[in-house]
Design a protein around this motif. Structure first.
Motif, PDB file in Angstrom:
ATOM      1  N   TYR A   1      17.464  -3.335   2.595  1.00 47.21           N
ATOM      2  CA  TYR A   1      16.943  -2.532   1.496  1.00 47.21           C
ATOM      3  C   TYR A   1      16.259  -3.419   0.464  1.00 47.21           C
ATOM      4  N   TYR A   2      15.128  -2.937  -0.025  1.00 47.19           N
ATOM      5  CA  TYR A   2      14.564  -3.441  -1.267  1.00 47.19           C
ATOM      6  C   TYR A   2      14.745  -2.295  -2.257  1.00 47.19           C
ATOM      7  N   THR A   3      15.658  -2.451  -3.197  1.00 46.74           N
ATOM      8  CA  THR A   3      15.957  -1.391  -4.148  1.00 46.74           C
ATOM      9  C   THR A   3      15.073  -1.522  -5.372  1.00 46.74           C
ATOM     10  N   PHE A   4      14.360  -0.434  -5.671  1.00 42.31           N
ATOM     11  CA  PHE A   4      13.523  -0.374  -6.860  1.00 42.31           C
ATOM     12  C   PHE A   4      14.272   0.423  -7.925  1.00 42.31           C
ATOM     13  N   VAL A   5      14.826  -0.282  -8.911  1.00 41.35           N
ATOM     14  CA  VAL A   5      15.505   0.405 -10.010  1.00 41.35           C
ATOM     15  C   VAL A   5      14.417   0.932 -10.937  1.00 41.35           C
ATOM     16  N   GLU A   6      14.245   2.226 -10.898  1.00 43.62           N
ATOM     17  CA  GLU A   6      13.077   2.870 -11.493  1.00 43.62           C
ATOM     18  C   GLU A   6      13.344   3.261 -12.947  1.00 43.62           C
ATOM     19  N   MET A   7      12.370   2.978 -13.797  1.00 42.55           N
ATOM     20  CA  MET A   7      12.514   3.228 -15.228  1.00 42.55           C
ATOM     21  C   MET A   7      11.387   4.116 -15.739  1.00 42.55           C
ATOM     22  N   PHE A   8      11.708   4.944 -16.723  1.00 39.10           N
ATOM     23  CA  PHE A   8      10.696   5.758 -17.392  1.00 39.10           C
ATOM     24  C   PHE A   8      11.188   6.138 -18.777  1.00 39.10           C
ATOM     25  N   ASP A   9      10.246   6.343 -19.684  1.00 40.30           N
ATOM     26  CA  ASP A   9      10.572   6.743 -21.058  1.00 40.30           C
ATOM     27  C   ASP A   9       9.675   7.868 -21.548  1.00 40.30           C
ATOM     28  N   PHE A  10       8.969   8.528 -20.625  1.00 40.60           N
ATOM     29  CA  PHE A  10       8.136   9.689 -20.935  1.00 40.60           C
ATOM     30  C   PHE A  10       7.066   9.361 -21.980  1.00 40.60           C
ATOM     31  N   LEU A  11       6.521   8.143 -21.877  1.00 36.55           N
ATOM     32  CA  LEU A  11       5.432   7.687 -22.748  1.00 36.55           C
ATOM     33  C   LEU A  11       5.850   7.606 -24.217  1.00 36.55           C
ATOM     34  N   GLN A  12       7.131   7.358 -24.452  1.00 34.56           N
ATOM     35  CA  GLN A  12       7.645   7.275 -25.820  1.00 34.56           C
ATOM     36  C   GLN A  12       7.920   5.812 -26.163  1.00 34.56           C
ATOM     37  N   ASN A  13       6.946   5.153 -26.784  1.00 41.87           N
ATOM     38  CA  ASN A  13       7.109   3.743 -27.133  1.00 41.87           C
ATOM     39  C   ASN A  13       8.378   3.478 -27.934  1.00 41.87           C
TER      40      ASN A  13
ATOM     41  N   HIS B   1       8.239   4.038 -13.107  1.00 44.49           N
ATOM     42  CA  HIS B   1       8.154   5.232 -12.264  1.00 44.49           C
ATOM     43  C   HIS B   1       6.716   5.584 -11.923  1.00 44.49           C
ATOM     44  N   SER B   2       5.875   5.719 -12.940  1.00 43.25           N
ATOM     45  CA  SER B   2       4.495   6.147 -12.725  1.00 43.25           C
ATOM     46  C   SER B   2       3.694   5.874 -13.992  1.00 43.25           C
ATOM     47  N   PRO B   3       2.373   5.910 -13.921  1.00 47.51           N
ATOM     48  CA  PRO B   3       1.586   5.732 -15.143  1.00 47.51           C
ATOM     49  C   PRO B   3       1.913   6.785 -16.199  1.00 47.51           C
ATOM     50  N   TYR B   4       2.137   8.029 -15.779  1.00 48.85           N
ATOM     51  CA  TYR B   4       2.299   9.106 -16.760  1.00 48.85           C
ATOM     52  C   TYR B   4       3.710   9.220 -17.340  1.00 48.85           C
ATOM     53  N   THR B   5       4.619   8.322 -16.960  1.00 46.42           N
ATOM     54  CA  THR B   5       5.979   8.388 -17.502  1.00 46.42           C
ATOM     55  C   THR B   5       6.429   7.083 -18.154  1.00 46.42           C
ATOM     56  N   VAL B   6       5.554   6.084 -18.252  1.00 42.70           N
ATOM     57  CA  VAL B   6       5.965   4.770 -18.756  1.00 42.70           C
ATOM     58  C   VAL B   6       5.025   4.333 -19.880  1.00 42.70           C
ATOM     59  N   SER B   7       5.608   4.069 -21.036  1.00 47.15           N
ATOM     60  CA  SER B   7       4.831   3.626 -22.200  1.00 47.15           C
ATOM     61  C   SER B   7       4.423   2.168 -22.045  1.00 47.15           C
ATOM     62  N   PRO B   8       3.439   1.716 -22.813  1.00 50.20           N
ATOM     63  CA  PRO B   8       3.075   0.293 -22.780  1.00 50.20           C
ATOM     64  C   PRO B   8       4.244  -0.624 -23.107  1.00 50.20           C
ATOM     65  N   VAL B   9       5.111  -0.222 -24.030  1.00 49.51           N
ATOM     66  CA  VAL B   9       6.258  -1.060 -24.391  1.00 49.51           C
ATOM     67  C   VAL B   9       7.213  -1.197 -23.217  1.00 49.51           C
ATOM     68  N   LEU B  10       7.517  -0.094 -22.540  1.00 43.75           N
ATOM     69  CA  LEU B  10       8.428  -0.174 -21.399  1.00 43.75           C
ATOM     70  C   LEU B  10       7.788  -0.925 -20.241  1.00 43.75           C
ATOM     71  N   PHE B  11       6.500  -0.729 -20.009  1.00 41.58           N
ATOM     72  CA  PHE B  11       5.792  -1.497 -18.986  1.00 41.58           C
ATOM     73  C   PHE B  11       5.986  -2.999 -19.224  1.00 41.58           C
ATOM     74  N   GLN B  12       5.816  -3.418 -20.451  1.00 41.57           N
ATOM     75  CA  GLN B  12       5.928  -4.840 -20.767  1.00 41.57           C
ATOM     76  C   GLN B  12       7.331  -5.362 -20.488  1.00 41.57           C
ATOM     77  N   LYS B  13       8.341  -4.584 -20.829  1.00 42.03           N
ATOM     78  CA  LYS B  13       9.723  -4.991 -20.600  1.00 42.03           C
ATOM     79  C   LYS B  13      10.020  -5.105 -19.107  1.00 42.03           C
ATOM     80  N   VAL B  14       9.556  -4.121 -18.333  1.00 46.01           N
ATOM     81  CA  VAL B  14       9.819  -4.104 -16.894  1.00 46.01           C
ATOM     82  C   VAL B  14       9.133  -5.274 -16.198  1.00 46.01           C
TER      83      VAL B  14
END
Length: 393
Positions: free
Chosen positions: A134-146, A176-189
């Motif tokens: 398995y390659y497990t992808f721990v998926e994150m999203f914040d609904f575009l809420q910086n 998770h996807s472009p439409y569910t991840v804010s720029p701040v969360l993208f940077q952290k991930v």
């Protein structure tokens, strides 16, 4: 030591070998591929059909296996997501048993490794048994809420830290996807995945509303987010498809696995290919038909020499977890995609996408790729609905 042969052997390390003999030890490790004339009659076990490496399922949601048959087909992605959110909770024993059964199904279908999305720890006990890679992808999203990025990041890091990457398994934090991840969360991930030996999975362009949001801030995602109490008042569209937003924030040095891509254009593929030589594209045709009743135009990806892989998505959005059935669906609806091409997507490309190519994806000395037997007659060059696969090793 065992020796097996078939009408043709697809090693995925070169041209197919007619009447080739695969020699491997008791652990399944390949010693070499030889010619049948080297051996006496009766020394080699013969199979009718074609031998090939074990399948790599690059996109699955194993933790949703208990939702088989609970969601209607053809509703579109937003109603589908709403149904998943409302129905994914169940008793722990029901979830665990469904995960075990689903893994059994994949093993029986000749799948040897899985790129698996995890939003929870529910699959971790099963993965620890080491029955498959398995390659497990721990998926994150914040609904575009910086302003909520840190809260969501901490929540999913708790999940990440509970998975032990043992038995050859690996893990990454992913958006998770472009439409569910804010720029701040993208940077952290992206920052957390240090170095370049990571695969980062991201759902991409599987509905018109996703592109509409990024093009001009229109479409049903605005109302969808509002229904869950999330405002997009501060969201600024970029005037381009959603994948362009993803490319702004992903690390091109990582192996980036874009999943679904039903609406990705030729120009967007070309831009992504220029952006990184490590771009991979996972297709899950049965899930695309199940949810949105559409499939990608594979000519766009073939013409761009894109590194395609195959996934199954989950039993919420599919009728089974079978790479063979995904191959059949592609062949049925877009028959110009050859069997050789499909097999490349299902094996060596998938292994490379997950960083498992040292062991999996091709029948070569030193590897333990698993071996599948296709029942069709290669001389007919026919790959139809009646073809079956049997796991040999």
């Amino acid at each position: 030591m065992q020796k097996i042969t078939a009408d043709i052997v697809y090693t995925m390390a070169g041209e197919p070998v007619r009447n080739g003999v695969v020699i491997f030890d008791d652990t399944g490790k390949i010693i070499r591929v030889a010619e049948r004339m080297e051996f006496e009659p009766g020394e080699v076990k013969h199979y009718k059909g074609a031998l090939a490496p074990g399948f790599i399922n690059t996109h699955c949601h194993l933790e949703l296996s208990h939702m088989l048959g609970k969601v209607d087909t053809g509703t579109g992605l937003i109603p589908f997501i709403t149904s998943v959110v409302k129905q994914r909770e169940a008793a722990a024993e029901i979830i665990s048993e469904a995960i075990r059964i689903a893994e059994d199904q994949m093993l029986n279908e000749g799948i040897v490794a899985v790129g698996d999305i995890s939003n929870s720890v529910n699959t971790f006990q099963q993965k620890h048994l080491g029955r498959m890679r398995y390659y497990t992808f721990v998926e994150m999203f914040d609904f575009l809420q910086n302003d909520q990025a840190q809260t969501f990041y901490s929540k999913y890091m708790d999940v990440h830290d509970q998975l032990e990457a043992s038995n050859g398994n690996r893990k990454s934090c992913v958006p998770h996807s472009p439409y569910t991840v804010s720029p701040v969360l993208f940077q952290k991930v992206v920052s957390f995945n240090k170095g370049d030996d990571h695969t980062v999975s991201i759902h991409n362009q599987e509905m018109i509303h996703e592109n509409a949001l990024f093009l001009n801030k229109s479409g049903d995602l605005l109302e969808f987010y509002a229904s869950f109490g999330f405002s997009l008042e501060d969201f600024e569209p970029i005037g381009a498809g959603s994948i362009m937003y993803a490319l702004e924030h992903l690390n091109p040095a990582h192996r980036n696995l874009f999943v679904h891509n039903t609406l990705t254009t030729r120009d967007e593929i070309a831009v992504t290919q220029q952006w990184s030589s490590n771009a991979f594209w996972a297709t899950c045709p049965n899930a695309n038909l199940f949810i949105e009743n559409r499939m990608p135009d594979y000519r766009r990806f073939i013409d761009a020499d894109a590194q395609m892989t195959i996934g199954t998505d989950s039993l919420t959005s599919n009728w089974q977890l079978s790479i063979l059935e995904e191959m059949k669906t592609i062949s049925r609806y877009q028959s110009y995609v050859s069997f050789d091409t499909l097999l490349k997507w299902a094996t060596i490309n998938g292994a490379r996408a997950l960083g498992f190519e040292e062991d999996l994806g091709s029948i070569e000395p030193g590897k333990t790729p698993g071996i599948n037997l296709f029942s069709f007659d290669p001389s007919t060059e026919s790959f139809g609905d009646q073809v079956t696969v049997v796991k040999i090793v």
